[in-house]
Scaffold this active site. Structure first.
Site, PDB file in Angstrom:
ATOM      1  N   ASP A 146      15.257 -17.744  68.926  1.00 31.66           N
ATOM      2  CA  ASP A 146      15.225 -19.064  68.310  1.00 31.66           C
ATOM      3  C   ASP A 146      16.540 -19.490  67.651  1.00 31.66           C
ATOM      4  OD1 ASP A 146      12.636 -18.311  68.846  1.00 31.66           O
ATOM      5  OD2 ASP A 146      11.837 -18.830  66.891  1.00 31.66           O
ATOM      6  N   SER A 156      12.520 -16.926  61.835  1.00 28.59           N
ATOM      7  CA  SER A 156      13.113 -18.251  61.972  1.00 28.59           C
ATOM      8  C   SER A 156      13.030 -19.088  60.708  1.00 28.59           C
ATOM      9  CB  SER A 156      12.450 -18.990  63.134  1.00 28.59           C
ATOM     10  OG  SER A 156      12.784 -18.377  64.351  1.00 28.59           O
ATOM     11  N   ARG A 197       4.742 -19.150  59.319  1.00 28.07           N
ATOM     12  CA  ARG A 197       6.169 -18.860  59.494  1.00 28.07           C
ATOM     13  C   ARG A 197       6.973 -20.100  59.912  1.00 28.07           C
ATOM     14  NH1 ARG A 197       3.485 -15.715  63.370  1.00 28.07           N
ATOM     15  NH2 ARG A 197       3.618 -16.439  65.540  1.00 28.07           N
ATOM     16  N   GLU A 222       4.013 -22.827  66.307  1.00 32.56           N
ATOM     17  CA  GLU A 222       5.255 -22.247  65.807  1.00 32.56           C
ATOM     18  C   GLU A 222       6.343 -23.312  65.680  1.00 32.56           C
ATOM     19  OE1 GLU A 222       5.747 -17.668  66.693  1.00 32.56           O
ATOM     20  OE2 GLU A 222       6.163 -18.842  68.485  1.00 32.56           O
TER      21      GLU A 222
END
Length: 487
Positions: A43, A103, A170, A224
């Site tokens: 990422d 990330s 996250r 995500e």
């Protein structure tokens, strides 16, 4: 700097020096895309324009080309053409991020850079690692120069998230509106429904959940890498959902990346999400992140890869000690109710040796090793096919309104991906040594993919019926990357 940080720094530097030359000797080593010096990249993180420089952080696992403990690598540039490798910015060196600096994003304020990220901890024991056994901590690291990060602060743990959530929270994206700071994080609840948590803060440190964003019907078990921003008068919610079943030519990858237009107020329950739209139709695209540069442009960079694909297709670069890359930076616009992606204009500085041909049905030419093509279609009454290096096939079926990107063996398991497009006006593609990015109708649709043609293959062949237009080809020079290394 603690002892573990020093040891990780020494080990990373030693490994990059030991294996870096092997990576450079790979014939598939990319020339005008950012890739890892060694090991694994995923990422893009912390994208920002700070003190006149573009900063691109990224997930970096230097010890294993197939993944492993994640740090943050770091590139900087003043023009997105000439880059400096700033070394590893953040290591997994604290109890709250010991299994990975996951990330996150950057906030620029008062001359400082604030990096928010997920600290990953995987506990030892008999756990399912969904409800229990995994810690996803929200962490802040601050820098006064954009290069050194001397202190990490733990902001939130799983105990600070709603009780109906699993351990999977996250990828914080942070921004400021008026006097309030906002954060969105990807989430998976205990009913396996993907959604986005919205947080607010008055001081960048103390955060409170104020809302949850979710679709009216379940759309995957995990959302995500969220991003929420205003563009051309619209509110865009970008995310990467996991657990979506394929529907015909849609949602063909193991995980998707796309966006919703959000109507109403993201801070309250008074909102609606429109239709989910895929951002990229290719084989290798995930976890995009955007930022605004000092010119006011909204720029996107994505990971040219996907997680969990080992059983589907592969990358022969692993044998040389590296895997994956980042896409070209793309400027975003909204046109006719659709998000448009165009390579930033700076990329044109890499063009050289321009060639141009008038096209009438067929054309066969030799290309450089790396190149850009711009095909403008003036007349098309039937189908056409563009064959690149005898292994990549770009076809358009006019009666069906279907554009397809397909590979033979050089795809290493990648077969074909398609999209409906009523009228094809132009096609622009960037071919690096082992990647392709295709932009249709000025960025209305995009395909990103890795592929691995024969090293000496240079052929380009266009086959059409009642096709008229103009094809322009440029050889693409390599970007420059100065390796500063860890300091």
């Amino acid at each position: 700097m603690n002892a573990l940080n020093r040891d990780l720094k020494k080990l990373t530097t030693w490994l990059e020096e030991l294996k870096g030359q092997c990576v450079k000797e790979d014939p598939y080593c990319l020339t005008f895309h950012l890739m890892p010096k060694v090991g694994w990249l995923n990422d893009p993180n912390g994208l920002c324009h700070y003190n006149g420089e573009y900063h691109v952080f990224f997930q970096y696992a230097p010890f294993d080309a197939k993944g492993g403990a994640k740090f943050w690598g770091h590139y900087t540039s003043i023009d997105m053409i000439n880059w400096q490798d700033e070394g590893t910015a953040l290591y997994a060196d604290q109890p709250f991020d010991c299994h990975g600096v996951y990330s996150g994003s950057a906030l620029i304020e008062d001359g400082k850079m604030y990096l928010y990220y997920t600290g990953n901890v995987k506990e030892m024991g008999d756990y399912d690692y969904i409800i229990k056994g995994r810690q996803h901590n929200t962490v802040l690291a601050v820098s006064e120069d954009g290069r050194t990060f001397k202190h990490k602060q733990l902001l939130m743990t799983n105990a600070d998230y709603p009780e109906n959530m699993t351990a999977h929270i996250r990828d914080p994206k942070v921004w400021k509106e008026n006097d309030t700071y906002y954060m969105v994080q990807g989430a998976r609840d205990k009913e396996d429904v993907g959604q986005i948590l919205v947080f607010a803060s008055s001081d960048k440190v103390n955060w409170k959940v104020i809302n949850t964003l979710r679709s009216s019907e379940k759309f995957g078990y995990m959302w995500e890498c969220p991003d929420l921003f205003e563009l051309d008068g619209d509110t865009v919610l970008m995310l990467s959902p996991q657990g979506i079943e394929a529907e015909g030519i849609k949602y063909q990858n193991i995980y998707q990346s796309g966006y919703y237009f959000l109507k109403g107020d993201f801070k309250t329950s008074n909102y609606t999400l429109g239709q989910f739209e895929e951002l990229d139709r290719g084989f290798d695209f995930y976890a995009p992140q955007t930022f605004i540069d000092e010119k006011g442009r909204r720029i996107l960079i994505g990971w040219m890869g996907l997680p969990d694909i080992d059983d589907l297709y592969s990358n022969p670069t692993v044998a040389y000690g590296w895997q994956h890359a980042l896409t070209l930076p793309r400027e975003l616009q909204i046109k006719d109710g659709k998000l448009i992606q165009k390579p930033v204009i700076e990329i044109e500085a890499l063009r050289q040796n321009e060639q141009e041909w008038a096209v009438k049905d067929t054309l066969k030419v030799e290309a450089p090793k790396t190149f850009e093509i711009d095909l403008k279609v003036d007349l098309l009454k039937d189908d056409f096919e563009l064959i690149i290096k005898k292994g990549m096939y770009l076809t358009y079926k006019k009666a069906e309104g279907l554009f397809t990107l397909a590979f033979d063996g050089c795809g290493y398991g990648r077969d074909k991906r398609s999209v409906k497009i009523d009228v094809l006006r132009n096609l622009r593609l960037f071919v690096d040594t082992s990647s392709v990015e295709v932009f249709l109708n000025d960025g209305e649709e995009v395909f990103s993919s890795r592929f691995y043609p024969e090293a000496d293959e240079r052929s380009i062949e266009l086959r059409g019926h009642s096709l008229e237009g103009k094809l322009t080809l440029w050889e693409m020079k390599a970007m420059t990357i100065e390796n500063k290394g860890d300091k």
